[in-house]
Enzyme design. Structure first.
Site, short mmCIF file in Angstrom:
data_model
loop_
_atom_site.label_atom_id
_atom_site.label_comp_id
_atom_site.label_asym_id
_atom_site.label_seq_id
_atom_site.Cartn_x
_atom_site.Cartn_y
_atom_site.Cartn_z
N GLY A 121 0.84 -1.19 0.00
CA GLY A 121 0.00 0.00 0.00
C GLY A 121 0.88 1.24 0.00
N THR A 122 0.26 2.38 -0.27
CA THR A 122 1.05 3.60 -0.35
C THR A 122 1.44 4.09 1.04
OG1 THR A 122 -0.40 4.10 -2.21
CG2 THR A 122 1.16 5.80 -1.57
N HIS A 123 0.54 3.97 2.02
CA HIS A 123 0.86 4.44 3.37
C HIS A 123 0.52 3.39 4.43
CE1 HIS A 123 0.34 8.03 1.03
NE2 HIS A 123 -0.96 7.78 0.93
N GLY A 124 1.31 3.40 5.49
CA GLY A 124 0.97 2.57 6.65
C GLY A 124 1.56 1.17 6.63
N LYS A 125 2.45 0.89 5.66
CA LYS A 125 2.99 -0.48 5.54
C LYS A 125 3.78 -0.92 6.77
CE LYS A 125 5.23 0.31 1.65
NZ LYS A 125 4.68 1.54 1.09
N THR A 126 4.69 -0.04 7.22
CA THR A 126 5.54 -0.46 8.33
C THR A 126 4.72 -0.69 9.59
OG1 THR A 126 7.34 0.80 7.40
CG2 THR A 126 7.59 0.12 9.67
N THR A 127 3.81 0.23 9.88
CA THR A 127 2.98 0.07 11.08
C THR A 127 2.17 -1.21 10.98
OG1 THR A 127 2.81 2.44 11.26
CG2 THR A 127 1.20 1.18 12.49
N GLU A 170 7.01 -6.51 4.58
CA GLU A 170 6.53 -5.24 4.03
C GLU A 170 6.94 -5.20 2.56
OE1 GLU A 170 7.77 -1.82 6.32
OE2 GLU A 170 7.68 -0.57 4.54
#
Ligand SMILES: NC(=O)C1=CN([C@@H]2O[C@H](COP(=O)(O)OP(=O)(O)OC[C@H]3O[C@@H](n4cnc5c(N)ncnc54)[C@H](OP(=O)(O)O)[C@@H]3O)[C@@H](O)[C@H]2O)C=CC1
Ligand SMILES: C=C(O[C@H]1[C@H](O)[C@@H](CO)O[C@H](OP(=O)(O)OP(=O)(O)OC[C@H]2O[C@@H](n3ccc(=O)[nH]c3=O)[C@H](O)[C@@H]2O)[C@@H]1NC(C)=O)C(=O)O
Length: 765
Positions: A121-127, A170
């Site tokens: 996904g574009t945002h939030g992958k690491t979390t 990730e």
């Protein structure tokens, strides 16, 4: 399983693998996994870091810089995307015919030895990938993991687990390598137009995600709130959705707690249970739903998953609180895309601070250029934004694109307070000085902006300890106060800790505290005799002012004045009480404390000609009183006050009529106005040498009017250097050195500065 995957699982024949660029977070994760699998791993990098040292302890053979020898005998060489073909290790591996693969190819090969869970996904992958790994681990599934940053709850950014069958990774969509994976489960958080340096448009990005979906053998968990993710994921017949409503997994009764978020999980209309997520922000509720849906599909017990989410402390650099006190909070966030910034700012607001202050470092020129308008728009949500230069990552600059591009966009969009602060190296000085009690500061960006927050946080700890030394109304303190605001020459870098005590006790406590802690301490008055270097003053700079220090009163024919009283005020209190003899002080810009220390003088009189007694603080913080006879006062120097600090003094004069006093006052003023410049200066720069007054000497040497930048020898008086507007300390010092050299060479006179030169040329804090 491809060829490399099968070799990686062959326990009897460990491979010799070299990683080029091993210090980066993605590459170090690979090294940890490969070492965990039992292979012989070496790595090289341009830099040595704490990370490379940690990896050496677990078996990495590390070398720096990159050399051709490092890859000798390797079965496989893996390289980071930051490595260019001319890199000597890379070139040597190619030359020797060793298989050379990209980071993502190696990750894919490792992942294919297990049932992979790819978080994309574009945002939030690491979390999200760390939440999934933590939830599965707590749920007893013993997963291996590979995530993009160091996560406190997981211990390290990557870990190989010998027993579990799942591996959480990730996935990076930035360069198309998502299409390399064939996982057992995939998660799609959102899909937006990003990485436009690599992709032509959104369709091209969608195609890469679509390939991942088609290659996923099990569940495809996706966020229903993102239309593009929905479109791509629902091509799978095992699609599982999460979102705010109408999805398979939803959250109800969301409650924002301080630093955490509580909600109830609903699965297809039925309550599954409650979660108290250990991190704030609505976007993290969505990330948690992705983790819950995945863990549920893989058979983990919901109660264990819920407990795991409660202890989830968040990824480093994802709304990571670095400092929290009753006065202030400093948070760091890796966000570097407008959507991420918007979410982070929304979370910041939910904590209800006095002001949200942002230090934003744009990441990559291409992104700054493509998304400047969106950045300008979302940044309006903060009360104050400082934008630094662009962090280039591996890019070359694009002409005309800089942090100012975003500032311009913000100004065009609205009236948010967004300003440019190009140099990150000194940004903390401006930002730290700007902060007020109640503020929330967020350092924002994927580059090294967090360093500024770390510095401010470290110094704030020291500052708040100092503030606690005295009752609230007896002390004020600030970080990085620019000394140009506190010198009559209007020159000088910041004071690391600027402290204003308003009582003797507060001053004494500060002196003892600094002594115990080994913090360098200086006392300054009105700054009329100071030249502070451009690098500022390290340690504490104490400015006694307000309270008892500003009190001045006439009593029994004498005048008692605090160290923070201006000499001009002292002279007028004396005049009003009919005490004469103070008129020479009318035009002296300094305070009583500085005048005592310097034994300031003019018009034939010196400070100590009128002193009766001095109350001072000794080096141990003890308050003492000494009479005039006990103090040695020389021309422009009182040795006693070199180490002790003047708090207050009693002065004497002679009773006189108001008219007579006024007459001498006016005479002094006329003489001064005729002989001294009005422009910003530090008074006389040099002490008068025995041979001749310094001003006369400079005049005779023909140096009046000579300059260095904006620092100029006054045409009115040769012993004054004036600031023509924006002069730097180094310019003033250059003028001083030139005058000294000419005086020495032509007249054999060694000039000594009367002004006190303080601080450092370069920034050291
Ligand atoms: N005759 C004239 O026309 C002029 C005269 N001056 C004189 O120079 C003096 C400077 O005063 P000011 O601007 O307030 O001082 P400054 O702020 O310029 O401080 C100068 C030095 O005085 C020392 N000092 C300051 N306050 C104290 C204190 N409370 N106890 C002990 N030492 C102290 C410090 O010395 P250290 O670094 O050793 O700690 C400091 O570096 C003035 O009194 C002024 O009379 C200045 C300009 C023109
Ligand atoms: C400004 C300061 O103090 C001043 C103080 O205001 C004045 C007035 O009393 O007397 C001292 O100056 P000063 O010694 O330069 O006194 P001035 O009377 O101005 O000058 C001395 C002599 O030099 C001559 N002179 C001065 C400047 C010049 O460009 N050319 C010149 O020829 C004057 O004509 C005079 O004959 C203090 N300076 C020192 C270093 O002792 C200060 O301490 O910062």
């Amino acid at each position: 399983m491809n060829d490399l995957s099968s070799k990686l699982t062959d326990r009897d024949h460990p491979l010799r693998i070299h990683l080029i660029g091993v210090a980066g977070s993605g590459m170090s994760g690979l090294a940890l996994l490969l070492l965990g699998m039992g292979h012989r791993v070496s790595g090289s990098d341009r830099v040595t870091s704490g990370e490379t040292e940690r990896m050496q302890k677990v078996g990495l053979v590390f070398s720096s810089p990159h050399t051709a020898e490092a890859v000798q005998g390797a079965d496989v060489v893996v390289y980071s995307s930051a490595i260019r073909p001319e890199n000597p290790a890379y070139a040597a591996a190619k030359e020797a015919g060793i298989p050379v693969i990209r980071r993502a190819e190696c990750l894919a090969a490792i992942l294919h030895t297990r049932k992979g869970i790819v978080v994309s996904g574009t945002h939030g992958k690491t979390t999200t990938s760390s939440m999934v790994a933590h939830a599965l681990r707590e749920g007893g599934l013993q997963p291996s993991h590979y995530v993009g940053a160091e996560i406190p709850v997981l211990g390290t950014n990557a870990r190989w687990s010998e027993d579990g069958e799942w591996m959480v990774a990730e996935g990076d969509e930035s360069d198309g390598t998502l299409a390399l994976y064939r996982p057992g489960c995939s998660i799609i958080l959102n899909i937006e137009a990003e990485h436009l340096d690599h992709y032509k448009d959104l369709d091209e990005i969608k195609a890469v995600f679509a390939t991942l979906v088609s290659q996923t053998s099990g569940p495809v968990v996706y966020c229903k709130e993102c239309a593009v993710a929905t479109e791509v994921a629902t091509k799978s017949d095992q699609a599982v959705s999460y979102g705010w409503s109408g999805a398979d997994y939803t959250a109800a009764e969301i409650r924002e707690l301080r630093g955490a978020t509580a909600f109830t999980v609903v699965r297809n209309g039925e309550i599954l249970g409650d979660v108290e997520l250990g991190i704030p922000g609505r976007h993290n509720v969505l990330n948690a739903l992705a983790a819950i849906a995945t863990a549920d599909k893989l058979g983990a017990d919901f109660r264990l998953v819920s407990r795991a989410l409660n202890t989830f402390a968040g990824a480093k650099r994802r709304f990571e609180t670095k400092y929290l006190s009753q006065r202030m909070r400093i948070v760091d966030d890796y966000g570097h895309h407008p959507t991420e910034l918007a979410a982070t700012l929304q979370t910041a607001r939910s904590l209800k601070p006095g002001r949200v202050v942002v230090l934003f470092q744009p990441h990559r020129y291409t992104r700054t250029q493509a998304l400047a308008d969106d950045f300008g728009k979302v940044l309006q949500a903060a009360d104050k934004v400082f934008v630094t230069d662009v962090y280039p990552a591996s890019e070359l600059p694009i002409p005309g694109v800089s942090g100012a591009t975003i500032v311009d966009a913000a100004k065009a969009y609205g009236d948010g307070d967004v300003v440019s602060l190009p140099s990150l190296a000194t940004a903390h000085h401006v930002v730290g000085n700007f902060l007020e009690p109640g503020d929330l500061l967020i350092t924002l960006g994927a580059g090294n902006v967090h360093e500024a927050g770390t510095r401010i946080a470290n110094d704030l700890k020291v500052l708040e300890e100092i503030l606690r030394l005295a009752p609230r109304d007896e002390i004020d303190a600030k970080l990085y106060e620019p000394m140009r605001r506190h010198t009559t020459m209007l020159v000088g870098g910041p004071a690391q800790f600027w402290i204003e005590p308003h009582s003797f006790e507060a001053f004494a406590a500060v002196v003892s505290h600094c002594r115990e802690r080994g913090i360098a301490l200086r006392v300054v008055g009105r700054g009329s005799n100071l030249l502070v270097r451009d690098g500022g003053i390290r340690g504490a700079v104490v400015h006694p002012s307000g309270g008892v220090f500003s009190e001045c009163r006439a009593e029994d024919g004498k005048v008692i004045a605090g160290a923070g009283v201006r000499l001009k005020k002292l002279a007028s209190v004396a005049q009003a009480a009919g005490i004469g003899g103070f008129e020479w002080m009318e035009g002296i810009p300094g305070n009583v404390g500085g005048a005592l220390r310097m034994n300031a003088g003019a018009m034939g009189t010196e400070t100590f000609d009128q002193v009766v007694s001095v109350t001072f603080l000794d080096e141990d913080g003890e308050i003492r009183v000494r009479s005039r006879e006990e103090i040695v006062a020389n021309y422009r120097d009182v040795p006693e006050l070199r180490r002790n600090f003047a708090l207050q003094a009693t002065f004497e004069g002679k009773p006189d009529t108001a008219e007579a006093i006024q007459g001498r006052w006016d005479a002094s003023r006329s003489k001064r106005r005729a002989s001294q410049p009005v422009a910003a200066s530090a008074g006389c720069i040099f002490k008068n040498p025995e041979e001749t007054p310094a001003g006369k000497l400079v005049d005779e040497l023909g140096l009046k009017g000579s300059n260095e930048g904006k620092a100029r020898v006054s045409e009115v008086h040769g012993n004054f250097i004036v600031n023509g507007g924006g002069a730097t300390a180094s310019e003033v010092l250059a003028v001083i050195e030139r005058i000294k050299a000419v005086a020495r060479e032509t007249r054999g006179i060694e000039l000594e500065t009367e002004v006190k030169v303080l601080g450092e040329d370069e920034f050291t804090f």
